[in-house]
Design a protein around this motif. Structure first.
Motif, PDB file in Angstrom:
ATOM      1  N   TYR A 391     -22.421   7.332 -10.895  1.00  0.00           N
ATOM      2  CA  TYR A 391     -21.422   7.585  -9.864  1.00  0.00           C
ATOM      3  C   TYR A 391     -21.959   7.361  -8.448  1.00  0.00           C
ATOM      4  O   TYR A 391     -21.275   6.791  -7.592  1.00  0.00           O
ATOM      5  CB  TYR A 391     -20.924   9.025 -10.016  1.00  0.00           C
ATOM      6  CG  TYR A 391     -19.772   9.415  -9.134  1.00  0.00           C
ATOM      7  CD1 TYR A 391     -18.578   8.700  -9.156  1.00  0.00           C
ATOM      8  CD2 TYR A 391     -19.857  10.529  -8.297  1.00  0.00           C
ATOM      9  CE1 TYR A 391     -17.504   9.077  -8.356  1.00  0.00           C
ATOM     10  CE2 TYR A 391     -18.795  10.917  -7.502  1.00  0.00           C
ATOM     11  CZ  TYR A 391     -17.619  10.183  -7.527  1.00  0.00           C
ATOM     12  OH  TYR A 391     -16.562  10.556  -6.743  1.00  0.00           O
ATOM     13  N   SER A 392     -23.208   7.774  -8.199  1.00  0.00           N
ATOM     14  CA  SER A 392     -23.744   7.720  -6.835  1.00  0.00           C
ATOM     15  C   SER A 392     -23.745   6.313  -6.238  1.00  0.00           C
ATOM     16  O   SER A 392     -23.237   6.114  -5.126  1.00  0.00           O
ATOM     17  CB  SER A 392     -25.163   8.299  -6.807  1.00  0.00           C
ATOM     18  OG  SER A 392     -25.165   9.642  -7.209  1.00  0.00           O
ATOM     19  N   PRO A 393     -24.306   5.293  -6.914  1.00  0.00           N
ATOM     20  CA  PRO A 393     -24.300   3.960  -6.302  1.00  0.00           C
ATOM     21  C   PRO A 393     -22.907   3.364  -6.132  1.00  0.00           C
ATOM     22  O   PRO A 393     -22.720   2.480  -5.288  1.00  0.00           O
ATOM     23  CB  PRO A 393     -25.135   3.122  -7.291  1.00  0.00           C
ATOM     24  CG  PRO A 393     -25.971   4.110  -8.036  1.00  0.00           C
ATOM     25  CD  PRO A 393     -25.084   5.317  -8.166  1.00  0.00           C
ATOM     26  N   GLU A 394     -21.941   3.832  -6.914  1.00  0.00           N
ATOM     27  CA  GLU A 394     -20.584   3.300  -6.795  1.00  0.00           C
ATOM     28  C   GLU A 394     -19.948   3.655  -5.465  1.00  0.00           C
ATOM     29  O   GLU A 394     -19.024   2.972  -5.013  1.00  0.00           O
ATOM     30  CB  GLU A 394     -19.703   3.843  -7.929  1.00  0.00           C
ATOM     31  CG  GLU A 394     -20.083   3.350  -9.308  1.00  0.00           C
ATOM     32  CD  GLU A 394     -19.198   3.927 -10.397  1.00  0.00           C
ATOM     33  OE1 GLU A 394     -18.949   3.226 -11.381  1.00  0.00           O
ATOM     34  OE2 GLU A 394     -18.755   5.099 -10.258  1.00  0.00           O
ATOM     35  N   LEU A 395     -20.411   4.714  -4.826  1.00  0.00           N
ATOM     36  CA  LEU A 395     -19.733   5.266  -3.659  1.00  0.00           C
ATOM     37  C   LEU A 395     -20.113   4.617  -2.340  1.00  0.00           C
ATOM     38  O   LEU A 395     -19.504   4.917  -1.308  1.00  0.00           O
ATOM     39  CB  LEU A 395     -20.016   6.774  -3.559  1.00  0.00           C
ATOM     40  CG  LEU A 395     -19.502   7.640  -4.714  1.00  0.00           C
ATOM     41  CD1 LEU A 395     -19.892   9.092  -4.493  1.00  0.00           C
ATOM     42  CD2 LEU A 395     -17.993   7.507  -4.866  1.00  0.00           C
ATOM     43  N   TYR A 396     -21.110   3.713  -2.354  1.00  0.00           N
ATOM     44  CA  TYR A 396     -21.619   3.167  -1.096  1.00  0.00           C
ATOM     45  C   TYR A 396     -21.685   1.642  -1.124  1.00  0.00           C
ATOM     46  O   TYR A 396     -21.851   1.044  -2.185  1.00  0.00           O
ATOM     47  CB  TYR A 396     -23.023   3.734  -0.818  1.00  0.00           C
ATOM     48  CG  TYR A 396     -23.036   5.237  -0.701  1.00  0.00           C
ATOM     49  CD1 TYR A 396     -22.636   5.874   0.471  1.00  0.00           C
ATOM     50  CD2 TYR A 396     -23.440   6.028  -1.783  1.00  0.00           C
ATOM     51  CE1 TYR A 396     -22.631   7.253   0.572  1.00  0.00           C
ATOM     52  CE2 TYR A 396     -23.440   7.413  -1.690  1.00  0.00           C
ATOM     53  CZ  TYR A 396     -23.031   8.019  -0.511  1.00  0.00           C
ATOM     54  OH  TYR A 396     -23.019   9.388  -0.420  1.00  0.00           O
ATOM     55  N   PRO A 397     -21.592   1.007   0.059  1.00  0.00           N
ATOM     56  CA  PRO A 397     -21.714  -0.457   0.129  1.00  0.00           C
ATOM     57  C   PRO A 397     -23.148  -0.887  -0.162  1.00  0.00           C
ATOM     58  O   PRO A 397     -24.088  -0.090  -0.095  1.00  0.00           O
ATOM     59  CB  PRO A 397     -21.315  -0.771   1.577  1.00  0.00           C
ATOM     60  CG  PRO A 397     -21.628   0.474   2.335  1.00  0.00           C
ATOM     61  CD  PRO A 397     -21.346   1.600   1.387  1.00  0.00           C
ATOM     62  N   LEU A 462     -17.643  -2.739  -7.132  1.00  0.00           N
ATOM     63  CA  LEU A 462     -18.352  -2.056  -6.056  1.00  0.00           C
ATOM     64  C   LEU A 462     -17.810  -2.472  -4.697  1.00  0.00           C
ATOM     65  O   LEU A 462     -17.773  -1.661  -3.766  1.00  0.00           O
ATOM     66  CB  LEU A 462     -19.855  -2.368  -6.165  1.00  0.00           C
ATOM     67  CG  LEU A 462     -20.545  -1.919  -7.448  1.00  0.00           C
ATOM     68  CD1 LEU A 462     -21.986  -2.408  -7.473  1.00  0.00           C
ATOM     69  CD2 LEU A 462     -20.500  -0.390  -7.590  1.00  0.00           C
ATOM     70  N   GLU A 463     -17.397  -3.733  -4.585  1.00  0.00           N
ATOM     71  CA  GLU A 463     -16.855  -4.215  -3.329  1.00  0.00           C
ATOM     72  C   GLU A 463     -15.481  -3.612  -3.036  1.00  0.00           C
ATOM     73  O   GLU A 463     -15.173  -3.269  -1.885  1.00  0.00           O
ATOM     74  CB  GLU A 463     -16.772  -5.748  -3.344  1.00  0.00           C
ATOM     75  CG  GLU A 463     -18.127  -6.451  -3.257  1.00  0.00           C
ATOM     76  CD  GLU A 463     -18.945  -6.320  -4.543  1.00  0.00           C
ATOM     77  OE1 GLU A 463     -20.182  -6.451  -4.458  1.00  0.00           O
ATOM     78  OE2 GLU A 463     -18.348  -6.105  -5.632  1.00  0.00           O
ATOM     79  N   GLU A 464     -14.637  -3.475  -4.053  1.00  0.00           N
ATOM     80  CA  GLU A 464     -13.311  -2.856  -3.861  1.00  0.00           C
ATOM     81  C   GLU A 464     -13.448  -1.408  -3.405  1.00  0.00           C
ATOM     82  O   GLU A 464     -12.659  -0.937  -2.570  1.00  0.00           O
ATOM     83  CB  GLU A 464     -12.521  -2.892  -5.177  1.00  0.00           C
ATOM     84  CG  GLU A 464     -12.019  -4.262  -5.560  1.00  0.00           C
ATOM     85  CD  GLU A 464     -11.393  -4.290  -6.950  1.00  0.00           C
ATOM     86  OE1 GLU A 464     -10.575  -5.179  -7.194  1.00  0.00           O
ATOM     87  OE2 GLU A 464     -11.728  -3.419  -7.780  1.00  0.00           O
ATOM     88  N   LEU A 465     -14.414  -0.702  -3.946  1.00  0.00           N
ATOM     89  CA  LEU A 465     -14.602   0.708  -3.604  1.00  0.00           C
ATOM     90  C   LEU A 465     -15.096   0.905  -2.174  1.00  0.00           C
ATOM     91  O   LEU A 465     -14.974   1.995  -1.626  1.00  0.00           O
ATOM     92  CB  LEU A 465     -15.608   1.337  -4.578  1.00  0.00           C
ATOM     93  CG  LEU A 465     -15.121   1.566  -5.995  1.00  0.00           C
ATOM     94  CD1 LEU A 465     -16.294   1.852  -6.921  1.00  0.00           C
ATOM     95  CD2 LEU A 465     -14.121   2.724  -6.036  1.00  0.00           C
TER      96      LEU A 465
END
Length: 467
Positions: A391-397, A462-465
């Motif tokens: 979850y953690s890496p998904e939240l940041y560019p 990851l880019e959409e998020l």
């Protein structure tokens, strides 16, 4: 006429589908790759690193019952010995987040692995609790840096539609490493002594040198650093390996994705929408590791000192908890892409709180009883821990992904430190085991409440998020 080049030898910004060239962004080209032997190879190599980091993390807990007798340690000295590595992990997480975004994911992981292995060898030759704690601190610097950056790398090569399963099956290697540390300790510590465990823990040094030669740097990171040609070349090499492994033409990339090419700063994770993400993530990391290490660090000593069990039985009971944790990680890997990150985290934290609450009410009257409920608890806790590394890496560019993930790792290190210290303080002051498990249950319940505010990320790139 010049001979036609194979598809993987064409220009670095080109991919080929059924023999026809097609443009595609770095993200789109990674997203369309089918699962292949290349993915298995990379997961295996990065997974071997994570396995030994987990193995090394739990070495002190396995050695602690012997050290307390051999060096006549007080409860305070024992607490200091097991938390020294955690303090190192906290500082290592801070440094690694910056390094992962600055010098690259793979190089940072390799450096951390080398530090971990060499420090483990130094611990093996320690002659006092002071030198033991010092080298465990250095070892912690490596462990704290490797795990979040390795998870960041795995996230960046995974497809969004199956990212949860892909990353969590990789993350299973971490509880496997914890279980292996306990399993090996069952035979090694009674027969060869605690020092032999730390000699085994030095093996990752062999991996550190080989990793950069066999694992491509993250193309997403290269692009974010403005190294476009290197990013294109890395993707082309990956595509070539995947195409050879599948023996089929690669599918067309999806529509172009807006990619992160900025230079991230640490302060950015505390601004705008990222402030909420960082706050929720920090709370979840702290709670998960406070509870996890509040239990796991003291279990072997509780079994031997409080319940009078022999060392082998204590380590077997601890192994049972690690095995159920491994099962919990597998279960969450199978369901998280369907039920989502938020629901999975809430369910696991709620389940952990329930298991601990029942144990507290039951009174923790025997080693067997504690082993059963502690194993139920680790089933949920390991699922949480693995889920947070997804979850953690998904939240940041991309430009801030390692820093954001490592900042969460900072809070998990605070939990790793404060959880065992709190449990040690309660035990040292003569508090009951019911009180120990009751306060852990309350903290887990607070974590379930925090998870309610988590942002859902399933099925999105990851880019959409982060666009």
């Amino acid at each position: 006429m010049s001979p036609q080049l194979p598809w993987f030898a064409e220009g670095p910004s080109m991919t080929t589908v059924a023999g026809k060239p097609a443009l595609g962004s770095i993200a789109a080209r990674l997203e369309r790759l089918p699962h292949s032997r290349w993915h298995v190879k990379v997961r295996f190599l990065i997974g071997a690193v994570t396995f030994f980091e987990a193995f090394d993390q739990l070495l002190a807990a396995s050695a602690l019952p012997v050290l307390m007798k051999e060096w006549n340690l007080t409860t305070g000295q024992a607490t200091f010995a097991v938390t020294a590595a955690s303090i190192g992990m906290l500082l290592g997480a801070i440094a690694a987040g910056w390094m992962g975004d600055r010098i690259g994911r793979v190089r940072t992981v390799a450096l951390g692995v080398g530090v971990t292995g060499l420090a483990s060898l130094a611990v093996a030759f320690s002659g006092s609790i002071e030198t033991f704690s010092l080298f465990r601190f250095v070892q912690g610097l490596g462990i704290g840096g490797v795990v979040p950056v390795a998870a960041t790398y795995i996230n960046e090569i995974a497809r969004s539609d199956k990212r949860g399963r892909f990353v969590l099956l990789y993350e299973m290697i971490f509880p496997a490493g914890l279980a292996a540390a306990t399993l090996v300790a069952v035979w090694v510590v009674p027969n060869l002594g605690w020092r032999a465990m730390f000699v085994i823990g030095a093996l990752p040094v062999l991996i550190a040198a080989a990793l950069p030669r066999h694992v491509e740097e993250s193309p997403r990171w290269l692009l974010a650093r403005g190294r476009t040609e290197e990013a294109e070349a890395a993707v082309a090499r990956i595509e070539a390996q995947v195409a050879r492994a599948t023996a089929e033409p690669l599918p067309l990339p999806a529509a172009e994705v807006k990619e992160d090419t900025g230079r991230g700063r640490l302060g950015d994770i505390f601004k705008g929408r990222y402030l909420r993400r960082t706050a929720v993530l920090s709370g979840l990391w702290f709670v998960a590791y406070y509870v996890n290490h509040g239990i796991s660090t003291w279990l072997p000593s509780l079994y031997t000192k409080h319940f009078g069990l022999d060392l082998t039985t204590a380590l077997v009971y601890t192994l049972l908890s690690n095995v159920t944790g491994l099962l919990g990680t597998f279960v969450v890997a199978m369901v998280i892409d369907r039920m989502g990150r938020r629901a999975a985290l809430m369910a696991a934290l709620g389940g952990g709180a329930l298991s601990l609450g029942v144990l507290a009410l039951a009174g923790a009257t025997s080693g067997g009883q504690v082993a059963v409920f502690a194993s139920c608890t680790t089933f949920f806790l390991y699922a949480i821990n693995a889920g947070l590394y997804l979850y953690s890496p998904e939240l940041y560019p991309t430009s801030n992904r390692a820093k954001g993930a490592a900042f969460g790792g900072l809070w998990n290190r605070l939990g790793v430190i404060i959880g065992p210290v709190t449990v040690g303080a309660i035990i040292g002051a003569g508090g009951s085991l019911s009180l120990v498990f009751a306060q852990l249950a309350v903290v887990a319940a607070v974590g379930a409440l925090i998870a309610w505010f988590a942002v859902e990320t399933k099925g999105r790139t990851l880019e959409e998020l982060n666009s």
